[in-house]
Structure formats: C-alpha cells, structure tokens
Scaffold this active site. Structure first.
Site, short mmCIF file in Angstrom:
data_model
loop_
_atom_site.label_atom_id
_atom_site.label_comp_id
_atom_site.label_asym_id
_atom_site.label_seq_id
_atom_site.Cartn_x
_atom_site.Cartn_y
_atom_site.Cartn_z
N ASN A 86 -2.71 13.14 -3.16
CA ASN A 86 -3.82 13.57 -3.90
C ASN A 86 -4.32 14.97 -3.68
O ASN A 86 -4.51 15.93 -4.46
CB ASN A 86 -5.08 12.69 -4.02
CG ASN A 86 -4.77 11.28 -4.80
OD1 ASN A 86 -4.12 11.39 -5.84
ND2 ASN A 86 -5.32 10.15 -4.39
N ASP A 135 0.85 -1.24 0.14
CA ASP A 135 0.05 0.24 0.06
C ASP A 135 0.85 1.30 -0.07
O ASP A 135 1.91 1.41 0.59
CB ASP A 135 -0.99 0.11 1.34
CG ASP A 135 -1.93 1.06 1.20
OD1 ASP A 135 -3.13 0.71 0.73
OD2 ASP A 135 -1.82 2.34 1.58
N ASP A 146 -2.62 9.65 -9.88
CA ASP A 146 -2.81 8.66 -11.03
C ASP A 146 -1.45 8.24 -11.41
O ASP A 146 -1.24 7.12 -12.01
CB ASP A 146 -3.76 9.13 -11.95
CG ASP A 146 -5.13 8.99 -11.67
OD1 ASP A 146 -5.60 8.52 -10.64
OD2 ASP A 146 -5.96 9.72 -12.25
N GLU A 177 -4.89 2.68 -3.84
CA GLU A 177 -3.36 2.70 -3.82
C GLU A 177 -2.94 1.10 -3.20
O GLU A 177 -1.92 1.09 -2.80
CB GLU A 177 -3.05 3.60 -2.87
CG GLU A 177 -3.25 3.79 -1.39
CD GLU A 177 -4.56 3.93 -0.94
OE1 GLU A 177 -4.82 4.23 0.15
OE2 GLU A 177 -5.49 4.29 -1.78
#
Length: 503
Positions: free
Chosen positions: A375, A367, A384, A411
């Site tokens: 973000n 992760d 992204d 993620e």
C-alpha cells in the site's frame, strides 16, 4: 319563429287533434260524457318533450276543436288553454322531483309520474275545467264533485294508458321492431287474455258477482307482463289491452245513461295499469341494480387483482431488497467474498454438520505478507487490486459446493474446509501458496512506481477443528496462533496448529 319550431307545432297540433277526435270515434264519449280522454297523454307528452312548441300546438288543437266542432262559445276556449297550462305546470313539478325525466328508472320516479305528473295534470285540469263549465252553463255546485271525479278519471285513464307508451318511443324501434318475435308473443298473450275475459263475460258464469267482474282476470296478465318484457313492449301491450277491453265493454253492453258499467271497468283498468307500471318500474330498477352490482363486482375483482398484483410486486421488491440487504450483510463489497460477520455462522454450521456426520473440518487462516509495504509503495488502489486478485485465486482453488472463503478484514482471509482432514487441507493450502507466489499481480496505472512484476506471498495457519460444541472461538484462536507462527518463521509458508481433534 324558426322553421323547425313551426314544424314541431304543426306536428303536435295534428297529433293532438287526432287524439281528441279518436275519443269520439272509438266510443269513449258516451251520452255526451267523456269517459276516457287520450288527448291527456298527448298533451302531457308533447309539453314534456317539446316545451313551448308542445304547449302552443296542444292549446291550438284544443281551441280549434272546441270552436269548430263543438260550437262552444268563446269562453269555452279557456278550457283547452287551461288544460295545456295545467300540463305545463305538472311537467315542471315532475321534473323538479325527477330531473332525469325517465319514468322507468325506479318505482320512485314512476310514482312521481303517476301522482305529480299525470295525476297532478288530471286533477288540476278537472278542477279548473269544472269551474269554467259550472260558470258558463250554470251547473249546480252540488254536482261539482261528481263532475271533477268523472273528469279526473277520464283524463287519468287516458293519460296512463297512452303517456308511458309515448314516453318510451325512443326505445320503440330497439325493443319492439328489432325484437319483433318477442313482441309478437307478448301481444298475442295479451289478446288471448282478453279473449278469455270475453268468453267469461259472455258465458255469464260470474254474473252473480257483477257484470264486469270478469275484467279482474286481467290482473294476473298485467302482473305477468310487467315482470317479463322490456319497457316499450310492456307499454304497448298495456295500451292495446286497455283499448280492446274498453271497446269490448262499450260494444257488448253494460252502458247505462250514467255509464256505471263503463266507469267500473275504467276504474279497475286504471288500478291494473298503475299496479302494472309500478311493478314494471320495480323490475327495471332491480335489473339495473343487479347490473350495477355485477359491474361493481367486476370492477372490485379487477381492483383486487390489480392490488394483489401490486402487493405481489411490492412483496417481490421487498423480498429482493431483503435478499440484497442480507447479501450486503454477508458479502465483502471489495472482494465479493463472505465477510467476518457471516464467518461465525458459517463456522458454526460446518462444525455442527461435521459433529453430526463425524467428518473432519479444517480451518485455514491466511495473511498477505508485507501488505502495508504494498500500500505504501504502490498506493491503496494497487492494494485493493491485490486483495481482489487474491480472492479470485482462492475461489479457483476451493470446492465451491463445500468450502467457504471469508475475508476477515484488511489483508486477512479464512478458508473453511468441511469433510477435509488436516493433511489434505495442508496440501490445498500449499497449492494456494504456490499459486499466489507465482502470480503476477497488477499495479494501478496511477501508481508512481511500476515494477515489471508485482510478486505477493501469503502465510497460512491451519487447524483441524475438534468436533465438540462451543469450539468456534478456540479453533479460530488456534488457527491464528498457527498463522502467527508462520509469520514468525519467515512468512510464505504453511503451518499446522497442534490443537488435538476430539471425537
């Protein structure tokens, strides 16, 4: 009247007059009785082919002959006029039943020509002509039936022996001249047959069966010829055979004052010609049907090939679409890695293979640390981009023929490592963690904040799956616990789960 019409009328007039006079020269007029009238064929052909010009030319030739050579009264000029009119009517009636006009298209068209065409012309001309003669010369009406029969037989014989040949003149050069070797053979066979008939006739072998019974030997020849040659050659051979046979009959004798011998041969030859023409038309029709079926078969084969190719293309396209749809169902559109839906199938496959081969299978769950902050700080396009670059790093560090990388969502990622014990899997994951931590991730150009370096870390939990059935969910749960522990212990680390391996 145009020059072309005048030339047509002149040409038809000359041909008709020659046909009329030839009947006298070759002996078809016996004891002042017409036994064969070739002019019937010329009149019918001329009107059928030239229309009004044919009618004028034939009627003019008949009238001049009646008036100049026979010294007939003016009343008798009605006979050639009525003959041309009867021919015109018969042509109209035949064309009604056979609009295309070609008599060899099939037995149906040939029968129309022989009955409605030449037959109708000969019969109507005989009926009207005998009425006129009976009125003019006061012939007893008791003899009217015999006169009609003799007239009809003379016209019909002359018509069927010459008219078919005239009607196939457009094919004459192609089927007779250019194929002269075949024509020569067939004409020779016709005359050899006639010579055989003559020898039988002269020998007297069949005299007990009638003077003219040897002529029946011509039937096999007619049948043979009608099933062999092209239309123009068949008509030419029939014409030559008929003319020669009739001349032989007249020359060798057998004519009495009532012409019984000649009439017998004439009637028989008429039957032979009718049978031969019908049989030939059946052969032509059969040949055309065979060619048509062959063409249809070729067209069908072409259509089948085209349809097969079309179906093959459609199957290929559908197969390609199915493969694309299957790929879309398995592949994550952003990172191009396998997606969560396909993860369970991959895990089951690797566990079953490991169980069968008694080989270890390791499962890694990883992760991105603080991905929400990335973000929120740099924008979702940058997030992204980080996911895509991380996927590329993972793909570079695994064995492509053995290991599988999956994006589980957001993620979170997973790595399946068949044939890999926990110790080796941890070494690989540590290498991946260091690669990620040292990689300079890109920031989207539209981001408000643009750092010199965007560093990202990951947390990894590893579990070596027990090789027993129904362990997928438990293995995923154990790997998730190891990942949660890595997050709890400060992130950017690799933690191995403690699920025991069952053998």
């Amino acid at each position: 009247m145009s020059n072309n019409s005048f030339l047509q009328i002149s040409y038809i007039f000359a041909v008709t007059l020659v046909a009329i006079l030839s009947a006298y020269e070759v002996g078809y007029i016996v004891n002042n009785v017409v036994t064969i009238w070739p002019a019937t064929a010329v009149i019918y052909w001329a009107i059928r082919h030239f229309g009004l010009s044919g009618f004028i030319g034939t009627a003019l030739a008949g009238c001049i002959h009646s008036y100049a050579w026979l010294n007939f009264p003016l009343f008798n000029l009605l006979i050639p006029l009525s003959s041309s009119l009867c021919a015109w009517g018969a042509v109209i009636l035949e064309r009604h039943f056979n609009p295309r006009g070609y008599i060899f298209d099939g037995s149906h068209n040939m029968l129309i020509f022989l009955t409605v065409g030449i037959g109708g012309f000969s019969l109507s001309s005989a009926i009207i002509g005998n009425i006129l003669i009976s009125v003019q010369f006061a012939v007893p009406w008791s003899a009217y039936g015999i006169g009609v029969w003799n007239w009809f037989l003379a016209d019909y014989t002359g018509g069927i022996m010459l008219a078919p040949l005239l009607l196939v003149l457009p094919l004459f050069y192609k089927q007779v001249i250019t194929e002269w070797r075949i024509s020569l053979v067939e004409i020779t066979l016709s005359f050899l047959l006639l010579a055989l008939i003559t020898l039988v006739f002269l020998s007297g072998i069949m005299k007990n069966y009638g003077t003219f019974s040897p002529m029946f030997l011509g039937l096999p020849g007619a049948i043979f010829m009608s099933t062999r040659g092209a239309s123009a050659r068949v008509c030419l051979c029939f014409f030559l055979f008929t003319v020669a046979a009739l001349m032989m009959t007249v020359t060798l004798g057998g004519n009495t004052e009532d012409n019984v011998g000649l009439r017998t041969v004439q009637l028989y030859l008429t039957i032979v010609l009718v049978c031969g023409l019908i049989l030939h038309s059946v052969r032509v029709e059969r040949g055309k049907l065979i060619n048509k079926l062959a063409d249809e078969r070729r067209q069908l084969e072409i259509r089948v090939k085209e349809r097969t190719a079309e179906l093959s293309r459609e199957v290929s396209e559908k197969k390609e679409i199915a493969l694309k749809m299957e790929a879309l169902a398995r592949i994550d559109p952003l990172t191009k890695l396998y997606n969560r839906r396909y993860f369970a199938e991959l895990a089951a496959r690797d566990l079953i293979r490991g169980q069968r081969n008694n080989e270890p299978v390791s499962l890694c769950m990883l992760d991105i640390d603080y991905f929400k902050t990335i973000n929120d700080t740099y924008g979702h396009p940058t997030g992204d981009s980080v996911l895509v670059e991380l996927a590329q790093i993972l793909l570079r560090e695994i064995r492509h023929e053995i290991d599988s990388v999956v994006r589980l969502g957001g993620e979170e990622f997973a790595i399946l490592m068949p044939q890999t014990p926990l110790k080796v899997a941890k070494e690989v994951c540590e290498r991946i963690r260091h690669k990620v931590a040292s990689h300079n991730f890109k920031v989207d150009e539209g981001a408000k904040i643009k750092p010199k370096r965007l560093l990202v870390t990951i947390s990894i939990g590893i579990i070596e799956c027990p090789l027993i059935e129904d362990t997928i969910d438990s293995s995923i749960s154990a790997a998730d616990k190891a990942l949660y522990q890595a997050k709890h212990e400060g992130r950017n680390c690799v933690i191995c789960g403690e699920l025991p391996r069952v053998i």
